[in-house]
Design an enzyme around this catalytic site. Structure first.
Site, PDB file in Angstrom:
ATOM      1  CB  ALA A 107      -1.073  -0.111   1.104  1.00  0.00           C
ATOM      2  NE  ARG A 110      -2.313  11.689  -4.985  1.00  0.00           N
ATOM      3  CZ  ARG A 110      -1.415  11.784  -5.866  1.00  0.00           C
ATOM      4  NH1 ARG A 110      -1.055  10.809  -6.810  1.00  0.00           N
ATOM      5  NH2 ARG A 110      -0.732  13.092  -6.034  1.00  0.00           N
ATOM      6  CG  ASP A 197      -2.204  -6.260  -7.133  1.00  0.00           C
ATOM      7  OD1 ASP A 197      -1.222  -6.461  -6.808  1.00  0.00           O
ATOM      8  OD2 ASP A 197      -2.634  -6.104  -8.323  1.00  0.00           O
ATOM      9  CG  ASP A 199      -6.050  -2.276  -6.987  1.00  0.00           C
ATOM     10  OD1 ASP A 199      -5.339  -3.391  -6.690  1.00  0.00           O
ATOM     11  OD2 ASP A 199      -5.870  -1.809  -7.903  1.00  0.00           O
ATOM     12  CB  THR A 231      -1.716  -9.476 -23.313  1.00  0.00           C
ATOM     13  OG1 THR A 231      -2.181  -9.535 -21.990  1.00  0.00           O
ATOM     14  CG2 THR A 231      -3.022  -9.028 -24.082  1.00  0.00           C
ATOM     15  CD  GLU A 287      -1.068  -9.809 -15.136  1.00  0.00           C
ATOM     16  OE1 GLU A 287      -1.799  -9.785 -13.878  1.00  0.00           O
ATOM     17  OE2 GLU A 287      -1.334  -9.377 -16.010  1.00  0.00           O
ATOM     18  CG  ASP A 310     -13.771  -5.873 -13.219  1.00  0.00           C
ATOM     19  OD1 ASP A 310     -14.560  -5.093 -12.580  1.00  0.00           O
ATOM     20  OD2 ASP A 310     -13.017  -5.367 -14.382  1.00  0.00           O
ATOM     21  CE  LYS A 329      -8.689  -2.856 -10.302  1.00  0.00           C
ATOM     22  NZ  LYS A 329      -7.831  -3.185  -9.214  1.00  0.00           N
TER      23      LYS A 329
END
Length: 337
Positions: A107, A110, A197, A199, A231, A287, A310, A329
């Protein structure tokens, strides 16, 4: 002559179709729904045959309870979905074996104010409930870490880290920090490690069924797509370069035994540093390196997208529960210097 010109034009249009569909997938909810109807591959494990056992309790997994999804990999590792396991059996087994879990989360900047308190509070309600859990919060502002009411057998340690000017460097350098803290601390106290993560928000059970020697997560946006759309890093100059792979894994969640996570983190860090020396940066940073490592070193356990979903994707019939959700996000706000 006109016929050949028209044929050439048609072929060009057809070549653009995959790229156009991929772009639409990430921008159009109706396309997301359409993609959801594309069938996954199926588990080829024969009835009565045992998978590659990650834990002794895995003999209780029901690979044929979910005929709508892929429940095992080609190397016979389980892919964990709702309906495949009995939570009580898993919890009893891991308590008996003395399993304990370290949770690492970064963290920085911000991100601390925006996400950390919600992440930790939701974790207290849903992550490995009933097992000893040690939180390791890495931040550049330890004095701002909120107070969290922790349950029995749960502890929290705050570790100060350097804040890098680019968020990409923060993301990539976490691999070294994770490796170092496993060596200096975690390995003496915990049998397993999960790296998250910040978030994200826990919304349902994220329990002992997720524990294994090497644990990867199917990316929510790719698990229904053909491999040609993954990807991976396609730059041959990068150590993360891949021509093909098994799945596309999400670096927002990975874990395993402390030995396996340490090996992964060390390898990814070494490859990141080698790329830096060659002025190369992998497409999706840590990643991309994680996907390369997990292609070369197959995970013993794969988590379905239930474990990091998501809601922007929209309805999917195969997502019967959501255990961890992406938080909204705000990259423009949070990633600016």
């Amino acid at each position: 002559m006109r016929f050949f010109q028209k044929t050439k034009c048609t072929l060009k249009c057809l070549l653009w179709v995959p790229a156009a569909l991929c772009a639409l997938y990430f921008t159009c909810s109706s396309m997301n729904i359409f993609i959801g109807f594309q069938p996954m591959e199926k588990c080829t494990l024969e009835h009565g045959k045992l998978p590659t056992l990650d834990n002794s309790v895995d003999v209780s997994l029901d690979f044929w309870s979910r005929t709508d999804v892929q429940t095992c990999t080609t190397w016979k590792a389980p892919i964990i979905w709702e309906g495949m396991f009995d939570p009580k059996i898993y919890d009893q087994n891991h308590k008996k074996e003395g399993s304990s879990v370290a949770l690492t989360v970064f963290a920085v900047g911000r991100y601390l104010d925006e996400y950390l308190e919600t992440f930790l509070n939701s974790s207290e309600h849903h992550f490995m409930v009933g097992l000893p859990v040690s939180y390791y919060v890495f931040t550049d502002m330890p004095e701002k870490v909120p107070h969290i009411d922790l349950g029995p057998q749960r502890t929290l340690k705050v570790i100060k880290v350097q804040r890098h000017s680019r968020w990409q460097d923060i993301s990539m350098m976490r691999m070294k920090v994770i490796s170092d803290v496993i060596e200096s601390d975690i390995r003496h106290h915990s049998t397993h490690v999960f790296c998250f993560d910040v978030d994200q928000v826990f919304t349902g059970r994220f329990g002992s069924e997720a524990l294994g020697d090497s644990v990867a997560l199917l990316h929510a946006y790719y698990y229904h797509l053909p491999k040609s759309y993954y990807t991976y890093d396609r730059n041959p100059k990068s150590k993360a370069y891949m021509e093909t792979g098994d799945f596309y894994y999400h670096a927002a969640v990975f874990g395993g035994s402390w030995k396996s996570v340490k090996s992964l983190a060390e390898a990814c860090y070494q490859n990141i540093m080698e790329d830096k020396q060659n002025n190369v940066e992998a497409l999706w940073h840590d990643e991309s390196h994680l996907n390369k490592y997990l292609w070369l070193h197959k995970p013993s356990r794969v988590l379905s997208p239930e474990y990091c979903w998501d809601t922007q994707i929209g309805y999917r019939s195969d997502i019967q529960v959501t255990r961890l959700l992406w938080a909204p996000k705000q990259y423009d706000k949070l990633r600016t210097p």
